[in-house]
Motif scaffolding. Structure first.
Motif, short mmCIF file in Angstrom:
data_model
loop_
_atom_site.label_atom_id
_atom_site.label_comp_id
_atom_site.label_asym_id
_atom_site.label_seq_id
_atom_site.Cartn_x
_atom_site.Cartn_y
_atom_site.Cartn_z
N GLN A 123 -0.91 -13.14 -12.90
CA GLN A 123 -1.04 -13.90 -11.66
C GLN A 123 -1.75 -13.05 -10.62
OE1 GLN A 123 2.67 -15.59 -10.54
NE2 GLN A 123 1.83 -16.90 -8.95
N ALA A 124 -2.85 -13.55 -10.09
CA ALA A 124 -3.65 -12.77 -9.15
C ALA A 124 -2.93 -12.61 -7.82
CB ALA A 124 -5.00 -13.45 -8.93
N PRO A 125 -3.11 -11.48 -7.14
CA PRO A 125 -2.51 -11.29 -5.82
C PRO A 125 -3.03 -12.35 -4.84
CG PRO A 125 -3.32 -9.21 -6.69
CD PRO A 125 -3.82 -10.29 -7.60
N ALA A 126 -2.22 -12.63 -3.86
CA ALA A 126 -2.61 -13.58 -2.82
C ALA A 126 -3.73 -12.99 -1.97
CB ALA A 126 -1.41 -13.91 -1.94
N GLU A 127 -4.45 -13.85 -1.29
CA GLU A 127 -5.46 -13.40 -0.34
C GLU A 127 -4.80 -13.18 1.01
OE1 GLU A 127 -8.73 -12.68 -0.62
OE2 GLU A 127 -8.58 -12.95 -2.78
N ILE A 128 -5.17 -12.09 1.67
CA ILE A 128 -4.64 -11.83 2.99
C ILE A 128 -5.04 -12.98 3.93
CG2 ILE A 128 -4.99 -10.37 5.02
CD1 ILE A 128 -3.03 -9.20 3.09
N SER A 163 0.83 -1.20 0.00
CA SER A 163 0.00 0.00 0.00
C SER A 163 0.86 1.26 0.00
CB SER A 163 -0.92 0.00 1.23
OG SER A 163 -1.70 1.17 1.27
N ASP A 164 1.94 1.25 0.79
CA ASP A 164 2.84 2.41 0.83
C ASP A 164 3.47 2.65 -0.53
OD1 ASP A 164 2.23 2.69 3.48
OD2 ASP A 164 4.22 2.16 4.24
N PHE A 165 3.95 1.59 -1.18
CA PHE A 165 4.61 1.76 -2.48
C PHE A 165 3.60 2.04 -3.59
CE2 PHE A 165 8.16 -0.09 -0.20
CZ PHE A 165 9.24 0.58 -0.75
N HIS A 166 2.36 1.56 -3.42
CA HIS A 166 1.31 1.87 -4.38
C HIS A 166 1.03 3.38 -4.41
CE1 HIS A 166 -2.26 1.12 -6.81
NE2 HIS A 166 -2.96 1.86 -5.98
N ILE A 167 1.13 4.02 -3.26
CA ILE A 167 0.91 5.47 -3.18
C ILE A 167 1.89 6.22 -4.07
CG2 ILE A 167 1.10 7.47 -1.64
CD1 ILE A 167 -0.07 5.74 0.57
N VAL A 168 3.14 5.75 -4.11
CA VAL A 168 4.15 6.44 -4.92
C VAL A 168 4.28 5.81 -6.31
CG1 VAL A 168 5.40 7.22 -2.89
CG2 VAL A 168 6.06 5.06 -3.96
N ARG A 169 3.34 4.93 -6.66
CA ARG A 169 3.25 4.32 -8.00
C ARG A 169 4.52 3.57 -8.40
NH1 ARG A 169 -1.32 6.22 -10.40
NH2 ARG A 169 -2.25 8.10 -9.49
N ALA A 170 5.04 2.83 -7.46
CA ALA A 170 6.26 2.05 -7.72
C ALA A 170 5.94 0.56 -7.81
CB ALA A 170 7.29 2.29 -6.62
N TYR A 171 6.70 -0.16 -8.59
CA TYR A 171 6.64 -1.62 -8.74
C TYR A 171 5.25 -2.16 -9.06
CZ TYR A 171 10.90 -0.59 -6.18
OH TYR A 171 12.07 -0.02 -5.77
N PRO A 172 4.54 -1.60 -10.03
CA PRO A 172 3.20 -2.13 -10.36
C PRO A 172 3.29 -3.57 -10.87
CG PRO A 172 3.97 -0.63 -12.08
CD PRO A 172 4.96 -0.52 -10.94
N GLY A 173 2.54 -4.46 -10.22
CA GLY A 173 2.55 -5.87 -10.63
C GLY A 173 3.84 -6.59 -10.31
N LYS A 174 4.73 -5.96 -9.53
CA LYS A 174 6.03 -6.58 -9.25
C LYS A 174 6.34 -6.58 -7.76
CE LYS A 174 8.30 -3.84 -12.07
NZ LYS A 174 9.47 -3.26 -12.80
N CYS A 176 6.77 -15.05 -1.47
CA CYS A 176 6.93 -14.78 -2.91
C CYS A 176 5.61 -14.85 -3.68
CB CYS A 176 7.95 -15.70 -3.55
SG CYS A 176 9.64 -15.09 -3.34
N ALA A 177 4.48 -15.03 -3.02
CA ALA A 177 3.20 -14.92 -3.71
C ALA A 177 2.98 -13.45 -4.08
CB ALA A 177 2.07 -15.40 -2.83
N PRO A 178 2.30 -13.17 -5.21
CA PRO A 178 2.01 -11.77 -5.56
C PRO A 178 1.27 -11.08 -4.41
CG PRO A 178 1.54 -13.19 -7.41
CD PRO A 178 1.83 -14.10 -6.25
N ALA A 179 1.76 -9.93 -4.01
CA ALA A 179 1.26 -9.28 -2.80
C ALA A 179 0.03 -8.42 -3.08
CB ALA A 179 2.35 -8.40 -2.19
#
Length: 414
Positions: free
Chosen positions: A375-380, A141-152, A386-389
């Motif tokens: 690959q879909a993100p993992a479920e919380i 969520s923190d890195f999503h705010i700064v638009r970094a590492y989309p899908g990675k 290493c599952a997609p976060a």
């Protein structure tokens, strides 16, 4: 592989050992600085370096060449970007690992100076072969705010030593004293973000309820004198013992005897390896929902219990339920043990990471190699290393937690 970080410690060594075995010795840990004296005092053993550790400050030329030329670099634990800048400029693959950017509040993302630094360090590499291992459920969520590492971005954490027990015997021997009184444990530095007042308030609540229990408090720190005064104010003599600082191996020995482990840190706890250790010791974990490790490791009511951060009455009642129901307590402890021994351990983490690395190095389209877009993100609560976060915002996390609490309550009443 080169793993570049500030210094080797007992939480990293199991993962590094596993990776060194899998790579048949083609693994180097590059230590960038000497360990602080306080960490050494806490038993982190700066002088006991594994053979694969090389120190940047002792062999700078060798380490710079290694970081630039090796197949893959795992980078984190230091804010100094100069160690990997030449590799990034050369377009070579890098896997970062990170805890939260905004531990004290995501509102800090509005800082222009901070955004500029985040762009330089992270966002500008959004299309480059740079990936992120998220050491905590709120990191994406923190890195999503700064638009970094989309899908990675991928689920990650810390992987202290995993011990294997005869689980039935371990559970049978839990309890305090010869009469096996329900045994509660809290272990951390006695500082504000760990909230050492909460276990004492929990103990006071249980005492008022006339519940039989004993609680040990492990740790030292600036708040210790105040906590000892608080214990006296609550009349907890005979119920709570302050054990002070204990070396890591002794903490694990005590965990093996404990029934319930209270984990009361606030949002500033990026991960919290003590959760791994307590769960590996088959303790029933009761933990706050804003701790970084908790959404990844704990499935509510299955392998632990989660209380809403800031709602201490929930902490009290959940702990009371476990003290009164030894069978349920042991069920949670058994499932917690399985979570660590089957999924969240150094061996599995190293194997899963190595699979990802081989895809990166073996395919031209490195973005697709990490499953980007396919690959879909993992479920919380069902995440594995290493599952997609998933991008779990703080608002969504609190809402999701309240819904899960309501469902559990309705089910229990039914």
């Amino acid at each position: 592989m080169a793993f570049v970080s500030n210094y080797i410690n007992h939480h990293q060594i199991p993962f590094c050992n596993a990776m060194n075995r899998l790579l048949e010795g083609n693994f180097v840990f590059v230590q960038t600085e000497a360990m602080e004296a306080e960490r050494v005092r806490m038993g982190w053993h700066e002088t006991e370096r594994p053979a694969y550790v090389r120190c940047f400050y002792e062999e700078e030329a060798y380490c710079r060449r290694l970081i630039l030329d090796c197949d893959i670099v795992l980078f984190g634990g230091t804010d100094e970007e100069s160690y990997i800048t030449p590799r990034l400029e050369a377009g070579k693959p890098v896997i970062r690992y990170s805890e939260r950017l905004y531990r004290t509040g995501q509102w800090k993302a509005i800082s222009p100076r901070g955004l500029i630094k985040k762009y330089k360090d992270h966002t500008r590499y959004r299309k480059a072969p740079v990936y992120l291992l998220c050491s905590g459920a709120y990191v994406p969520s923190d890195f999503h705010i700064v638009r970094a590492y989309p899908g990675k971005m991928y689920c990650w954490g810390y992987f202290p030593e995993t011990k294997h027990y005869d689980i039935d015997r371990l559970l049978e021997e839990k309890g305090y004293g010869e009469d096996k009184t329900p045994y509660l444990l809290w272990a951390a530095r006695l500082i504000s973000l760990k909230h050492p007042e909460l276990p004492l308030e929990t103990a006071a609540y249980l005492r008022e309820k006339k519940v039989n229990f004993h609680m040990d408090i492990i740790g030292d720190g600036e708040l210790k004198p105040r906590m000892q005064e608080l214990a006296k104010e609550y009349g907890l003599e005979g119920h709570v013992t302050f054990l002070g600082y204990q070396p890591p191996e002794e903490v694990r020995r005590i965990m093996e005897k404990a029934d319930i482990f209270l984990f009361t840190s606030d949002r500033q706890e990026g991960w919290g390896a003590v959760a791994n250790e307590a769960m590996n010791s088959a303790c029933a974990l009761v933990a706050g929902h804003m701790i970084g490790a908790v959404p990844y490791l704990v499935r509510q009511g299955e392998n632990g219990l989660i209380y809403e951060d800031g709602k201490k009455r929930q902490l009290f009642s959940l702990t009371e339920a476990l003290v009164k129901d030894r069978i349920y307590c042991r069920q949670l402890g058994r499932n917690a043990y399985r979570t660590i021994t089957e999924d969240w351990n150094a061996e599995n983490a190293a194997e899963q990471l190595l699979k990802r690395v081989r895809y990166i190095l073996g395919q031209q389209n490195r973005a697709a190699a990490f499953g980007e877009g396919g690959q879909a993100p993992a479920e919380i609560g069902c995440c594995t290393p290493c599952a997609p976060a998933p991008v779990l915002s703080e608002r969504r996390a609190r809402k999701r937690f309240r819904i899960s609490q309501a469902v559990k309550s309705d089910t229990k009443q039914t």
